[in-house]
Design a protein around this motif. Structure first.
Motif, PDB file in Angstrom:
ATOM      1  N   ASP A 199      46.300  -7.380   0.338  1.00  0.00           N
ATOM      2  CA  ASP A 199      47.686  -7.817   0.196  1.00  0.00           C
ATOM      3  C   ASP A 199      48.509  -7.300   1.374  1.00  0.00           C
ATOM      4  O   ASP A 199      48.612  -6.087   1.574  1.00  0.00           O
ATOM      5  CB  ASP A 199      48.266  -7.281  -1.116  1.00  0.00           C
ATOM      6  N   PRO A 200      49.123  -8.189   2.163  1.00  0.00           N
ATOM      7  CA  PRO A 200      49.878  -7.740   3.335  1.00  0.00           C
ATOM      8  C   PRO A 200      51.112  -6.902   3.004  1.00  0.00           C
ATOM      9  O   PRO A 200      51.666  -6.256   3.905  1.00  0.00           O
ATOM     10  CB  PRO A 200      50.275  -9.056   4.024  1.00  0.00           C
ATOM     11  N   LEU A 201      51.537  -6.900   1.756  1.00  0.00           N
ATOM     12  CA  LEU A 201      52.677  -6.062   1.371  1.00  0.00           C
ATOM     13  C   LEU A 201      52.325  -4.575   1.395  1.00  0.00           C
ATOM     14  O   LEU A 201      53.194  -3.731   1.603  1.00  0.00           O
ATOM     15  CB  LEU A 201      53.151  -6.416  -0.041  1.00  0.00           C
ATOM     16  N   PHE A 202      51.056  -4.276   1.163  1.00  0.00           N
ATOM     17  CA  PHE A 202      50.675  -2.896   0.892  1.00  0.00           C
ATOM     18  C   PHE A 202      49.811  -2.300   1.999  1.00  0.00           C
ATOM     19  O   PHE A 202      49.099  -3.006   2.703  1.00  0.00           O
ATOM     20  CB  PHE A 202      49.897  -2.826  -0.430  1.00  0.00           C
ATOM     21  N   GLU A 203      49.888  -0.970   2.100  1.00  0.00           N
ATOM     22  CA  GLU A 203      48.944  -0.227   2.923  1.00  0.00           C
ATOM     23  C   GLU A 203      48.399   0.914   2.081  1.00  0.00           C
ATOM     24  O   GLU A 203      49.079   1.423   1.178  1.00  0.00           O
ATOM     25  CB  GLU A 203      49.596   0.296   4.207  1.00  0.00           C
ATOM     26  N   LEU A 204      47.151   1.301   2.364  1.00  0.00           N
ATOM     27  CA  LEU A 204      46.464   2.278   1.538  1.00  0.00           C
ATOM     28  C   LEU A 204      46.112   3.531   2.330  1.00  0.00           C
ATOM     29  O   LEU A 204      45.669   3.457   3.470  1.00  0.00           O
ATOM     30  CB  LEU A 204      45.177   1.676   0.962  1.00  0.00           C
ATOM     31  N   GLY A 205      46.319   4.664   1.688  1.00  0.00           N
ATOM     32  CA  GLY A 205      45.904   5.947   2.217  1.00  0.00           C
ATOM     33  C   GLY A 205      45.145   6.697   1.141  1.00  0.00           C
ATOM     34  O   GLY A 205      44.869   6.168   0.065  1.00  0.00           O
ATOM     35  N   THR A 206      44.802   7.952   1.402  1.00  0.00           N
ATOM     36  CA  THR A 206      43.981   8.724   0.471  1.00  0.00           C
ATOM     37  C   THR A 206      44.761   9.872  -0.168  1.00  0.00           C
ATOM     38  O   THR A 206      45.784  10.325   0.341  1.00  0.00           O
ATOM     39  CB  THR A 206      42.734   9.274   1.173  1.00  0.00           C
ATOM     40  N   HIS A 207      44.210  10.349  -1.294  1.00  0.00           N
ATOM     41  CA  HIS A 207      44.890  11.351  -2.127  1.00  0.00           C
ATOM     42  C   HIS A 207      43.867  12.344  -2.680  1.00  0.00           C
ATOM     43  O   HIS A 207      43.970  12.771  -3.819  1.00  0.00           O
ATOM     44  CB  HIS A 207      45.615  10.611  -3.260  1.00  0.00           C
ATOM     45  N   THR A 208      42.870  12.695  -1.849  1.00  0.00           N
ATOM     46  CA  THR A 208      41.732  13.551  -2.189  1.00  0.00           C
ATOM     47  C   THR A 208      40.753  12.800  -3.096  1.00  0.00           C
ATOM     48  O   THR A 208      40.995  11.649  -3.447  1.00  0.00           O
ATOM     49  CB  THR A 208      42.129  14.886  -2.849  1.00  0.00           C
ATOM     50  N   TYR A 209      39.686  13.480  -3.471  1.00  0.00           N
ATOM     51  CA  TYR A 209      38.688  12.820  -4.317  1.00  0.00           C
ATOM     52  C   TYR A 209      39.084  12.843  -5.790  1.00  0.00           C
ATOM     53  O   TYR A 209      39.126  11.809  -6.446  1.00  0.00           O
ATOM     54  CB  TYR A 209      37.309  13.457  -4.142  1.00  0.00           C
ATOM     55  N   ASP A 210      39.394  14.025  -6.332  1.00  0.00           N
ATOM     56  CA  ASP A 210      39.621  14.105  -7.778  1.00  0.00           C
ATOM     57  C   ASP A 210      40.922  14.816  -8.152  1.00  0.00           C
ATOM     58  O   ASP A 210      41.074  15.306  -9.273  1.00  0.00           O
ATOM     59  CB  ASP A 210      38.446  14.773  -8.479  1.00  0.00           C
ATOM     60  N   HIS A 211      41.864  14.865  -7.203  1.00  0.00           N
ATOM     61  CA  HIS A 211      43.230  15.334  -7.485  1.00  0.00           C
ATOM     62  C   HIS A 211      43.318  16.802  -7.876  1.00  0.00           C
ATOM     63  O   HIS A 211      44.199  17.212  -8.625  1.00  0.00           O
ATOM     64  CB  HIS A 211      43.889  14.459  -8.569  1.00  0.00           C
ATOM     65  N   ARG A 212      42.448  17.623  -7.323  1.00  0.00           N
ATOM     66  CA  ARG A 212      42.628  19.068  -7.476  1.00  0.00           C
ATOM     67  C   ARG A 212      43.572  19.591  -6.396  1.00  0.00           C
ATOM     68  O   ARG A 212      43.731  18.974  -5.339  1.00  0.00           O
ATOM     69  CB  ARG A 212      41.278  19.779  -7.377  1.00  0.00           C
ATOM     70  N   GLY A 213      44.184  20.729  -6.660  1.00  0.00           N
ATOM     71  CA  GLY A 213      45.144  21.302  -5.723  1.00  0.00           C
ATOM     72  C   GLY A 213      44.489  21.961  -4.531  1.00  0.00           C
ATOM     73  O   GLY A 213      43.344  22.422  -4.604  1.00  0.00           O
ATOM     74  N   PHE A 214      45.235  22.029  -3.428  1.00  0.00           N
ATOM     75  CA  PHE A 214      44.737  22.659  -2.207  1.00  0.00           C
ATOM     76  C   PHE A 214      45.382  24.017  -1.964  1.00  0.00           C
ATOM     77  O   PHE A 214      45.252  24.593  -0.889  1.00  0.00           O
ATOM     78  CB  PHE A 214      44.926  21.721  -1.015  1.00  0.00           C
ATOM     79  N   THR A 215      46.079  24.519  -2.977  1.00  0.00           N
ATOM     80  CA  THR A 215      46.532  25.904  -3.024  1.00  0.00           C
ATOM     81  C   THR A 215      46.305  26.395  -4.445  1.00  0.00           C
ATOM     82  O   THR A 215      46.123  25.599  -5.375  1.00  0.00           O
ATOM     83  CB  THR A 215      48.024  26.055  -2.683  1.00  0.00           C
ATOM     84  N   LYS A 216      46.329  27.695  -4.631  1.00  0.00           N
ATOM     85  CA  LYS A 216      46.242  28.237  -5.981  1.00  0.00           C
ATOM     86  C   LYS A 216      47.542  27.949  -6.736  1.00  0.00           C
ATOM     87  O   LYS A 216      48.606  27.825  -6.145  1.00  0.00           O
ATOM     88  CB  LYS A 216      45.986  29.744  -5.936  1.00  0.00           C
ATOM     89  N   HIS A 217      47.425  27.827  -8.025  1.00  0.00           N
ATOM     90  CA  HIS A 217      48.594  27.663  -8.890  1.00  0.00           C
ATOM     91  C   HIS A 217      49.395  26.407  -8.554  1.00  0.00           C
ATOM     92  O   HIS A 217      50.626  26.418  -8.548  1.00  0.00           O
ATOM     93  CB  HIS A 217      49.503  28.894  -8.833  1.00  0.00           C
ATOM     94  N   CYS A 218      48.697  25.317  -8.241  1.00  0.00           N
ATOM     95  CA  CYS A 218      49.364  24.032  -7.995  1.00  0.00           C
ATOM     96  C   CYS A 218      49.457  23.302  -9.333  1.00  0.00           C
ATOM     97  O   CYS A 218      48.554  22.542  -9.715  1.00  0.00           O
ATOM     98  CB  CYS A 218      48.579  23.214  -6.972  1.00  0.00           C
ATOM     99  N   TYR A 219      50.539  23.597 -10.043  1.00  0.00           N
ATOM    100  CA  TYR A 219      50.729  23.070 -11.390  1.00  0.00           C
ATOM    101  C   TYR A 219      49.484  23.421 -12.221  1.00  0.00           C
ATOM    102  O   TYR A 219      49.067  24.565 -12.258  1.00  0.00           O
ATOM    103  CB  TYR A 219      51.017  21.567 -11.349  1.00  0.00           C
ATOM    104  N   THR A 220      48.882  22.453 -12.874  1.00  0.00           N
ATOM    105  CA  THR A 220      47.665  22.722 -13.659  1.00  0.00           C
ATOM    106  C   THR A 220      46.484  21.931 -13.097  1.00  0.00           C
ATOM    107  O   THR A 220      45.579  21.548 -13.833  1.00  0.00           O
ATOM    108  CB  THR A 220      47.887  22.345 -15.133  1.00  0.00           C
TER     109      THR A 220
END
Length: 222
Positions: A76-97
């Motif tokens: 779809d020409p309206l959209f562009e896609l990027g990435t958001h890691t593999y399984d949505h774990r945090g990249f610092t300690k204590h990143c929410y839950t």
């Protein structure tokens, strides 16, 4: 690793971005039938009907679950896609839950999602978003070889676990400014159940205020 944050860019512009989260727990909820789907098709249909450009950040696990949808979004020409890691774990300690990706696994995690997106989208961007917006110098150092650029935000849409569309609409319209990057969620389900109902009033409100809605790439070009 470069990091992009918001900032005024010539014309009054706002970038709407949508994260597609999927975690191991969310996938179990799909398998056991507690959630029907973590793809909010109604939201995407609304964006298409209103001709709204947008940038989507997809986790690798979400792309595994919805490869055909990912291909459709990529086409779809309206959209562009990027990435958001593999399984949505945090990249610092204590990143929410969200839990934490071990330092030794950070690069592999992100590269895994990038490879998946490249297989489904022939013109995938190298835009990347940290889960929860959590990162530090260690994470940036570890991910430098991945060749991605982290995209920040200044307007969290407050659609996660919202109880109605109203606070989402108010949050975005009250805080969006020229050059803003708004983050909402496109996975719907029990995590973001009202984003599709909020998006129409948000788009109408931003356009009434004179904002041009653009992708992250368009925003960065000024």
């Amino acid at each position: 690793m470069p990091v992009v944050d918001h900032g005024p860019r010539g014309k009054a512009r706002v970038a709407l971005t949508f994260d597609a989260d999927l975690t191991a727990l969310m996938r179990r909820r799909l398998v056991n039938g507690k959630v029907h789907s973590y793809y909010n098709k109604t939201l995407i249909d609304e964006l298409r009907t209103m001709h709204v450009p947008a940038t989507m950040f997809l986790t690798g696990m979400w792309m595994e679950q919805y490869p055909d949808v990912t291909r459709q979004l990529a086409a779809d020409p309206l959209f562009e896609l990027g990435t958001h890691t593999y399984d949505h774990r945090g990249f610092t300690k204590h990143c929410y839950t969200l839990g934490t990706v071990p330092r030794a696994d950070m690069l592999t995690d992100v590269r895994r999602a990038v490879v998946q997106l490249d297989q489904l989208d022939s013109h995938a961007t190298r835009w990347f978003r940290f889960p929860g917006g959590c990162y530090d110098g260690t994470a940036l150092h570890e991910l430098a070889p991945a060749g991605v650029t982290a995209v920040g935000l200044d307007v969290p849409g407050a659609d996660g676990f919202a109880k109605s569309p109203a606070p989402i609409i108010k949050q975005v319209l009250s805080n969006a400014r020229d050059g803003s990057i708004v983050v909402l969620h496109m996975h719907g389900g029990d995590n973001a159940p009202y984003t599709d109902e909020a998006i129409g009033p948000i788009v109408k409100g931003l356009r009434t205020r004179g904002y041009q809605l653009v992708t992250v790439t368009q925003l960065m070009k000024g």
